[in-house]
Design a protein around this motif. Structure first.
Motif, PDB file in Angstrom:
ATOM      1  N   MET A   1     -17.269 -16.088   8.891  1.00  0.00           N
ATOM      2  CA  MET A   1     -16.856 -15.959  10.658  1.00  0.00           C
ATOM      3  C   MET A   1     -18.156 -14.812  11.207  1.00  0.00           C
ATOM      4  SD  MET A   1     -15.601 -17.044  13.088  1.00  0.00           S
ATOM      5  CE  MET A   1     -15.069 -16.495  14.389  1.00  0.00           C
ATOM      6  N   ASP A   2     -17.342 -13.581  10.090  1.00  0.00           N
ATOM      7  CA  ASP A   2     -18.382 -12.785  10.665  1.00  0.00           C
ATOM      8  C   ASP A   2     -19.621 -12.486  10.784  1.00  0.00           C
ATOM      9  OD1 ASP A   2     -16.335 -10.396   8.232  1.00  0.00           O
ATOM     10  OD2 ASP A   2     -16.357 -10.556  10.723  1.00  0.00           O
ATOM     11  N   TRP A   3     -20.868 -13.573   9.230  1.00  0.00           N
ATOM     12  CA  TRP A   3     -21.729 -14.007   9.508  1.00  0.00           C
ATOM     13  C   TRP A   3     -22.195 -14.235  11.425  1.00  0.00           C
ATOM     14  CZ3 TRP A   3     -24.789 -18.381   9.889  1.00  0.00           C
ATOM     15  CH2 TRP A   3     -25.929 -18.656   9.362  1.00  0.00           C
ATOM     16  N   GLU A   4     -21.242 -15.445  11.065  1.00  0.00           N
ATOM     17  CA  GLU A   4     -21.562 -15.855  12.687  1.00  0.00           C
ATOM     18  C   GLU A   4     -21.715 -15.105  13.992  1.00  0.00           C
ATOM     19  OE1 GLU A   4     -18.733 -19.201  12.315  1.00  0.00           O
ATOM     20  OE2 GLU A   4     -19.340 -20.446  11.242  1.00  0.00           O
ATOM     21  N   THR A   5     -20.145 -14.942  13.567  1.00  0.00           N
ATOM     22  CA  THR A   5     -20.929 -13.375  15.155  1.00  0.00           C
ATOM     23  C   THR A   5     -22.263 -12.986  14.724  1.00  0.00           C
ATOM     24  OG1 THR A   5     -18.486 -13.361  14.681  1.00  0.00           O
ATOM     25  CG2 THR A   5     -19.210 -11.112  15.946  1.00  0.00           C
ATOM     26  N   GLY A   6     -22.339 -12.054  13.727  1.00  0.00           N
ATOM     27  CA  GLY A   6     -23.642 -11.531  13.687  1.00  0.00           C
ATOM     28  C   GLY A   6     -24.786 -12.112  14.538  1.00  0.00           C
ATOM     29  N   LEU A   7     -25.049 -13.487  14.077  1.00  0.00           N
ATOM     30  CA  LEU A   7     -25.723 -13.860  14.426  1.00  0.00           C
ATOM     31  C   LEU A   7     -26.243 -14.287  15.827  1.00  0.00           C
ATOM     32  CD1 LEU A   7     -28.753 -15.668  14.196  1.00  0.00           C
ATOM     33  CD2 LEU A   7     -26.922 -18.009  13.617  1.00  0.00           C
ATOM     34  N   GLU A   8     -25.086 -14.554  16.438  1.00  0.00           N
ATOM     35  CA  GLU A   8     -24.861 -14.619  17.970  1.00  0.00           C
ATOM     36  C   GLU A   8     -25.391 -13.019  18.912  1.00  0.00           C
ATOM     37  OE1 GLU A   8     -20.531 -16.070  18.400  1.00  0.00           O
ATOM     38  OE2 GLU A   8     -20.901 -18.074  18.141  1.00  0.00           O
ATOM     39  N   LEU A   9     -24.225 -12.507  18.229  1.00  0.00           N
ATOM     40  CA  LEU A   9     -24.721 -10.867  18.526  1.00  0.00           C
ATOM     41  C   LEU A   9     -26.896 -10.970  18.624  1.00  0.00           C
ATOM     42  CD1 LEU A   9     -23.788  -8.155  20.447  1.00  0.00           C
ATOM     43  CD2 LEU A   9     -24.309  -7.323  17.570  1.00  0.00           C
ATOM     44  N   ALA A  10     -27.097 -10.981  17.586  1.00  0.00           N
ATOM     45  CA  ALA A  10     -28.652 -10.940  17.337  1.00  0.00           C
ATOM     46  C   ALA A  10     -29.506 -12.368  18.034  1.00  0.00           C
ATOM     47  CB  ALA A  10     -29.045 -11.452  16.245  1.00  0.00           C
ATOM     48  N   GLN A  11     -29.005 -13.362  18.520  1.00  0.00           N
ATOM     49  CA  GLN A  11     -29.005 -13.965  19.712  1.00  0.00           C
ATOM     50  C   GLN A  11     -29.536 -13.485  21.082  1.00  0.00           C
ATOM     51  OE1 GLN A  11     -27.223 -17.700  18.334  1.00  0.00           O
ATOM     52  NE2 GLN A  11     -28.823 -18.398  17.218  1.00  0.00           N
TER      53      GLN A  11
END
Length: 474
Positions: A1-11
Motif C-alpha cells: 500500500m505504501d509503495w502504491e501511494t508513493g508511486l501515485e505521488l511520484a506520478q
C-alpha cells in the motif's frame, strides 16, 4: 500500500512538473503575440521622413520647426562621450534647430584633484569638442555645463555650501537651466547613446501634427557592446532589446512608462511639473507617473531606437538592475501615499506598477526555480513519467528547443547593431548563448533581491552610476 501511494505521488509530482513546464512555455509564446502587435501598429508604420517633408508639414500648419535641446548627463564618461557627441551632431535635422547640452559633474574634477588620476576627464573631452565644433560647419551648437558639488538637485535649485549626492535627476534639473529660450522639446540621452538618424525628424513630425504638451519614449537596444559581455549579460542584452522593441508598446498601454533615455518631453510640461525628482533612484519612471497624475499626459511609444551598452560583468549588471528594481519599489511607495492626487487615477497605476513589478519578478524567479526543483526531485527518483504516453513525453521534452531557436533568432535580428568584431569572436559570442538555461536563472535575481532587501529595510538609498566598456573615440 505504501509503495502504491508513493508511486501515485511520484506520478502526481511529474504531472505537476509538466504542468508548470507547459505554463511557462505558454507565457514564453507571448513574445510572438507582442511581436505581431508591435510590428503591425508601430514598426511597419514608420513614416518615410526627410527634412523637406517635415518642413513642408510645418509650412502647411503655419508653424516653425520645433527647436530641440538634447541633454546628455555624463560623469566619468571620457571614453564614450566623444562618440556620442559626434553621433548626436550627425542627426538628420536642421543644425540651427537643435542644440546638444552635455552635463558633467564637478565631483569628477574634485576626485581627479584628490587622486591625481591620468588621462582626460569628461570635461576635457567635451571642451575639446566645443573648440572643434567652432571650426566646423553644419554642426549644432554644443554646450557644456558642470553641476556644482553643492547643488541641491531641485529644478531651478540653489547651491547649499555642502556636498549633495549625485543622481541623474539632479544633473538633468541643473542642465534644464541652460536650454535655449527657443526650445520647444527637450530630448534626453545617456552618455553612450546612439539614436537613429531620423529621430528628431520623427518627433518634430509627430509634434507638428499634434502640438500638445507630450512625452515620447522610444526603445533602447543595449546590444552595441554585445561581444564584450559575459554569457549572462549577453542573454540579458538580447532580451532587454526584445522587451523594448516588442513588449514596451504593450506595457505602455498599462503604464506611463518612461525609460530615461531616447526620451522627449515638452519643455513647458517639464517646467509645469517641476522637472525631475532628484532623489529618485529611477527618476524616469517617477517622471512618467507624476506627469500623468498632475497633467493627464500619458507617455507615448515611438518606433525609433537608440543603441547603448549593457554592463559587461554580472556584478555591474546586478547593481544596475538592483537600482532599477529598488527605484520601482520607491515609486510605488511614493505614490501610494501621495494623497494630493486623485485615488481614481492612482489606484490603477499602483495596481499595474505592482503586477508589472513585484508580481512579474516573482513569476520569473519561479519560472527558473520550479524546474530546478523538479530536476532535483527527478534525479533522486521522486518523479514517475510513466503516467504520460511516450510520445507526449518526448514532445514536451523537446519544447526547450524553441527557447534556443528564439534566442539565436533575436541574436541575428539585432546583430547589425553590435560593434564589429572578427568573425571568430562573433562565433564564440553566439556559442555562449547555449548557456541560456544558466543565464536565465540569474536574470531575475537583482529584482528578487530588491524585493527582499525592501522587506529587510536594506534597499539601496543612493544612485549608482553604471560602468561603461571602452569604445574607440573620434
Amino acid at each position: 500500500m505504501d509503495w502504491e501511494t508513493g508511486l501515485e505521488l511520484a506520478q502526481m509530482l511529474y504531472l505537476a512538473a509538466m504542468g508548470f513546464y507547459v505554463l511557462f512555455f505558454l507565457l514564453f509564446l507571448r513574445y510572438f503575440i507582442w511581436m505581431w502587435y508591435s510590428e503591425k501598429n508601430f514598426w511597419r508604420k514608420r513614416p518615410a521622413l526627410s527634412i523637406e517633408r517635415v518642413e513642408a508639414l510645418a509650412r502647411t500648419k503655419g508653424m516653425e520647426l520645433p527647436f530641440f535641446s538634447v541633454l546628455v548627463p555624463a560623469r566619468n564618461e571620457a571614453e564614450v562621450i566623444a562618440n556620442t557627441i559626434e553621433h548626436l551632431a550627425s542627426l538628420e535635422y536642421p543644425k540651427d534647430r537643435y542644440e546638444i547640452i552635455v552635463i558633467t559633474d564637478e565631483k569628477e574634477l574634485l576626485a581627479r584633484q584628490r587622486e591625481g588620476g591620468q588621462g582626460p576627464t569628461t570635461q576635457d573631452v567635451v571642451e575639446a569638442k566645443i573648440k572643434e565644433f567652432a571650426t566646423r560647419k553644419d554642426v549644432p551648437q554644443l554646450k557644456h555645463c558642470t553641476v556644482p558639488y553643492d547643488f541641491d538637485g531641485r529644478f531651478r535649485g540653489f547651491c547649499l555650501g555642502r556636498e549633495v549626492p549625485s543622481t541623474k535627476g539632479r544633473a538633468l534639473n541643473y542642465g534644464l537651466s541652460f536650454v535655449d529660450p527657443r526650445t520647444v522639446i527637450c530630448g534626453f540621452y545617456d552618455a553612450e547613446s546612439h539614436p537613429e538618424q531620423k529621430v528628431l525628424l520623427y518627433i518634430a513630425w509627430s509634434y507638428l501634427q499634434d502640438p500638445r504638451e507630450r512625452i515620447w519614449q522610444g526603445p533602447v537596444f543595449q546590444v552595441r557592446n554585445f561581444f564584450q559581455l559575459g554569457f549572462i549579460t549577453k542573454v540579458a542584452a538580447l532580451y532587454q532589446a526584445v522587451s523594448h522593441k516588442w513588449y514596451m508598446p504593450v506595457l505602455m498601454k498599462k503604464l506611463p512608462f518612461v525609460g530615461g533615455t531616447n526620451l522627449f518631453v515638452g519643455r513647458r510640461l517639464l517646467e509645469r511639473i517641476g522637472g525631475y525628482d532628484h532623489r529618485a533612484l529611477t527618476e524616469d519612471l517617477e517622471l512618467g507617473v507624476r506627469a500623468y497624475l498632475e497633467t493627464g499626459v500619458w507617455a507615448e511609444y515611438f518606433p525609433f531606437y537608440s543603441t547603448e551598452q549593457t554592463p559587461a560583468t554580472f556584478q555591474a549588471f546586478f547593481r544596475q538592475r538592483l537600482r532599477w528594481g529598488s527605484g520601482h519599489l520607491q515609486v510605488c511607495d511614493k505614490f501610494r501615499w501621495a494623497y494630493q492626487y486623485d485615488w481614481s487615477k492612482r489606484a490603477p497605476l499602483l495596481y499595474n506598477l505592482f503586477w508589472k513589478g513585484q508580481g512579474e519578478w516573482t513569476l520569473y524567479q519561479g519560472a527558473v526555480l520550479v524546474p530546478l526543483s523538479f530536476l532535483i526531485l527527478g534525479l533522486n527518483g521522486y518523479l514517475d513519467s510513466s503516467i504520460l504516453p511516450v510520445g507526449v513525453r518526448q514532445f514536451l521534452h523537446y519544447l526547450f528547443v524553441f527557447y534556443f531557436l528564439f534566442t539565436f533568432y533575436i541574436f541575428f535580428h539585432f546583430r547589425r547593431l553590435m560593434d564589429p568584431v572578427p568573425w571568430y569572436e562573433q562565433v564564440l559570442g553566439a556559442l555562449q548563448l547555449l548557456a541560456l538555461p544558466i543565464a536565465s536563472f540569474f536574470l531575475p535575481v537583482p529584482y528578487t533581491s530588491a524585493s527582499v532587501m525592501k522587506l529587510l529595510n536594506r534597499q539601496p538609498q543612493v544612485w549608482v552610476k553604471t560602468p561603461r566598456t571602452k569604445e574607440a573615440t573620434h
